[in-house]
Write a protein that holds these residues in place. Structure first.
Motif, PDB file in Angstrom:
ATOM      1  N   MET A  92       0.831  -1.201   0.000  1.00 37.75           N
ATOM      2  CA  MET A  92       0.000   0.000   0.000  1.00 37.75           C
ATOM      3  C   MET A  92       0.872   1.260   0.000  1.00 37.75           C
ATOM      4  O   MET A  92       0.552   2.248  -0.678  1.00 37.75           O
ATOM      5  CB  MET A  92      -0.927  -0.007   1.213  1.00 37.75           C
ATOM      6  CG  MET A  92      -2.027  -1.036   1.106  1.00 37.75           C
ATOM      7  SD  MET A  92      -3.007  -1.238   2.597  1.00 37.75           S
ATOM      8  CE  MET A  92      -3.548   0.404   2.929  1.00 37.75           C
ATOM      9  N   ARG A  93       1.968   1.231   0.733  1.00 38.63           N
ATOM     10  CA  ARG A  93       2.870   2.381   0.788  1.00 38.63           C
ATOM     11  C   ARG A  93       3.519   2.626  -0.570  1.00 38.63           C
ATOM     12  O   ARG A  93       3.617   3.760  -1.032  1.00 38.63           O
ATOM     13  CB  ARG A  93       3.920   2.141   1.861  1.00 38.63           C
ATOM     14  CG  ARG A  93       5.009   3.163   1.941  1.00 38.63           C
ATOM     15  CD  ARG A  93       4.485   4.446   2.550  1.00 38.63           C
ATOM     16  NE  ARG A  93       5.445   5.511   2.449  1.00 38.63           N
ATOM     17  CZ  ARG A  93       6.204   5.918   3.455  1.00 38.63           C
ATOM     18  NH1 ARG A  93       6.090   5.348   4.634  1.00 38.63           N
ATOM     19  NH2 ARG A  93       7.061   6.879   3.278  1.00 38.63           N
ATOM     20  N   ASP A  97       3.147   5.932  -2.903  1.00 38.48           N
ATOM     21  CA  ASP A  97       4.305   6.751  -3.252  1.00 38.48           C
ATOM     22  C   ASP A  97       4.550   6.820  -4.755  1.00 38.48           C
ATOM     23  O   ASP A  97       4.854   7.874  -5.294  1.00 38.48           O
ATOM     24  CB  ASP A  97       5.561   6.226  -2.568  1.00 38.48           C
ATOM     25  CG  ASP A  97       5.574   6.510  -1.083  1.00 38.48           C
ATOM     26  OD1 ASP A  97       4.722   7.302  -0.626  1.00 38.48           O
ATOM     27  OD2 ASP A  97       6.430   5.931  -0.384  1.00 38.48           O
ATOM     28  N   GLN A  98       4.426   5.666  -5.438  1.00 38.77           N
ATOM     29  CA  GLN A  98       4.751   5.623  -6.855  1.00 38.77           C
ATOM     30  C   GLN A  98       3.537   5.771  -7.758  1.00 38.77           C
ATOM     31  O   GLN A  98       3.695   6.033  -8.940  1.00 38.77           O
ATOM     32  CB  GLN A  98       5.476   4.322  -7.193  1.00 38.77           C
ATOM     33  CG  GLN A  98       6.834   4.241  -6.569  1.00 38.77           C
ATOM     34  CD  GLN A  98       7.590   3.007  -7.016  1.00 38.77           C
ATOM     35  OE1 GLN A  98       7.041   2.149  -7.701  1.00 38.77           O
ATOM     36  NE2 GLN A  98       8.845   2.926  -6.654  1.00 38.77           N
ATOM     37  N   GLY A  99       2.349   5.563  -7.236  1.00 39.61           N
ATOM     38  CA  GLY A  99       1.153   5.670  -8.054  1.00 39.61           C
ATOM     39  C   GLY A  99       0.895   4.449  -8.923  1.00 39.61           C
ATOM     40  O   GLY A  99       0.013   4.462  -9.771  1.00 39.61           O
ATOM     41  N   SER A 100       1.654   3.394  -8.708  1.00 45.94           N
ATOM     42  CA  SER A 100       1.492   2.167  -9.488  1.00 45.94           C
ATOM     43  C   SER A 100       1.817   0.988  -8.584  1.00 45.94           C
ATOM     44  O   SER A 100       2.606   1.108  -7.646  1.00 45.94           O
ATOM     45  CB  SER A 100       2.429   2.180 -10.697  1.00 45.94           C
ATOM     46  OG  SER A 100       2.387   0.933 -11.354  1.00 45.94           O
ATOM     47  N   ASP A 101       1.216  -0.143  -8.898  1.00 50.36           N
ATOM     48  CA  ASP A 101       1.527  -1.330  -8.105  1.00 50.36           C
ATOM     49  C   ASP A 101       2.353  -2.339  -8.894  1.00 50.36           C
ATOM     50  O   ASP A 101       2.436  -3.495  -8.520  1.00 50.36           O
ATOM     51  CB  ASP A 101       0.252  -1.976  -7.560  1.00 50.36           C
ATOM     52  CG  ASP A 101      -0.622  -2.550  -8.653  1.00 50.36           C
ATOM     53  OD1 ASP A 101      -0.452  -2.171  -9.818  1.00 50.36           O
ATOM     54  OD2 ASP A 101      -1.481  -3.391  -8.325  1.00 50.36           O
ATOM     55  N   GLN A 106       8.525   1.223 -14.622  1.00 57.72           N
ATOM     56  CA  GLN A 106       9.395   1.984 -15.507  1.00 57.72           C
ATOM     57  C   GLN A 106       9.589   3.417 -15.012  1.00 57.72           C
ATOM     58  O   GLN A 106      10.573   4.054 -15.331  1.00 57.72           O
ATOM     59  CB  GLN A 106       8.815   1.987 -16.919  1.00 57.72           C
ATOM     60  CG  GLN A 106       8.753   0.617 -17.558  1.00 57.72           C
ATOM     61  CD  GLN A 106      10.136   0.041 -17.787  1.00 57.72           C
ATOM     62  OE1 GLN A 106      11.091   0.769 -18.040  1.00 57.72           O
ATOM     63  NE2 GLN A 106      10.270  -1.270 -17.682  1.00 57.72           N
ATOM     64  N   ARG A 107       8.637   3.939 -14.252  1.00 57.30           N
ATOM     65  CA  ARG A 107       8.733   5.321 -13.786  1.00 57.30           C
ATOM     66  C   ARG A 107       9.941   5.529 -12.879  1.00 57.30           C
ATOM     67  O   ARG A 107      10.582   6.564 -12.934  1.00 57.30           O
ATOM     68  CB  ARG A 107       7.468   5.719 -13.031  1.00 57.30           C
ATOM     69  CG  ARG A 107       6.263   5.793 -13.912  1.00 57.30           C
ATOM     70  CD  ARG A 107       5.081   6.236 -13.098  1.00 57.30           C
ATOM     71  NE  ARG A 107       3.873   5.765 -13.761  1.00 57.30           N
ATOM     72  CZ  ARG A 107       2.713   5.661 -13.188  1.00 57.30           C
ATOM     73  NH1 ARG A 107       2.578   5.979 -11.920  1.00 57.30           N
ATOM     74  NH2 ARG A 107       1.670   5.235 -13.844  1.00 57.30           N
ATOM     75  N   ALA A 108      10.240   4.573 -12.054  1.00 56.34           N
ATOM     76  CA  ALA A 108      11.393   4.692 -11.159  1.00 56.34           C
ATOM     77  C   ALA A 108      12.691   4.735 -11.964  1.00 56.34           C
ATOM     78  O   ALA A 108      13.595   5.506 -11.668  1.00 56.34           O
ATOM     79  CB  ALA A 108      11.420   3.536 -10.174  1.00 56.34           C
ATOM     80  N   GLU A 109      12.793   3.935 -13.020  1.00 60.09           N
ATOM     81  CA  GLU A 109      13.988   3.942 -13.860  1.00 60.09           C
ATOM     82  C   GLU A 109      14.098   5.237 -14.642  1.00 60.09           C
ATOM     83  O   GLU A 109      15.186   5.774 -14.824  1.00 60.09           O
ATOM     84  CB  GLU A 109      13.962   2.737 -14.791  1.00 60.09           C
ATOM     85  CG  GLU A 109      14.080   1.411 -14.074  1.00 60.09           C
ATOM     86  CD  GLU A 109      13.915   0.221 -15.016  1.00 60.09           C
ATOM     87  OE1 GLU A 109      13.854   0.439 -16.234  1.00 60.09           O
ATOM     88  OE2 GLU A 109      13.821  -0.911 -14.499  1.00 60.09           O
ATOM     89  N   GLU A 110      12.966   5.776 -15.120  1.00 59.00           N
ATOM     90  CA  GLU A 110      12.981   7.022 -15.875  1.00 59.00           C
ATOM     91  C   GLU A 110      13.394   8.193 -14.986  1.00 59.00           C
ATOM     92  O   GLU A 110      14.123   9.081 -15.412  1.00 59.00           O
ATOM     93  CB  GLU A 110      11.606   7.284 -16.490  1.00 59.00           C
ATOM     94  CG  GLU A 110      11.258   6.330 -17.600  1.00 59.00           C
ATOM     95  CD  GLU A 110       9.821   6.489 -18.072  1.00 59.00           C
ATOM     96  OE1 GLU A 110       9.116   7.387 -17.562  1.00 59.00           O
ATOM     97  OE2 GLU A 110       9.403   5.728 -18.947  1.00 59.00           O
TER      98      GLU A 110
END
Length: 116
Positions: A92-93, A97-101, A106-110
């Motif tokens: 859930m955290r 935080d990331q808006g995706s499960d 890919q957002r973290a890598e970008e």
């Protein structure tokens, strides 16, 4: 009886492993839970499948169930429940935080590439 027990334990372990390798967090949590159930059944089977056996050793009783695997399974159930609760809260955290499960998002890598 032993063949059915072994088949169910193997099916739970295989299903748990399959779900734990998925790309989303909810199937991973369910997979870890199924794996803990499979381990509990395995621990329980190490004492032998005894039917109509006394749970506690008494005078004059020669046929009894082994209490050690039962104690191990009881402890593993408590630890498994705590692990599941922690995994759900962590999922859930991360989702908040990331808006995706997605596990491999890919957002973290970008964002790492943009910072450098």
């Amino acid at each position: 009886m032993e063949a059915l027990f072994a088949t169910v334990t193997g099916f739970l372990a295989a299903s748990g492993l399959y779900l734990a390798l998925r790309g989303r967090t909810f199937p991973v949590v369910v997979g870890l839970t199924l794996l803990s159930y499979a381990v509990n059944l395995f621990l329980f089977s190490t004492g032998g499948l005894t039917t109509n056996g006394a749970a506690v050793m008494q005078d004059g009783v020669t046929h009894y169930a082994d209490p050690l695997p039962q104690a191990l399974v009881l402890t593993a159930i408590v630890i498994g429940f705590a692990m599941t609760a922690f995994s759900v809260i962590l999922a859930m955290r991360v989702r908040g935080d990331q808006g995706s499960d997605q596990v491999n998002d890919q957002r973290a890598e970008e964002s790492k590439e943009e910072k450098s």
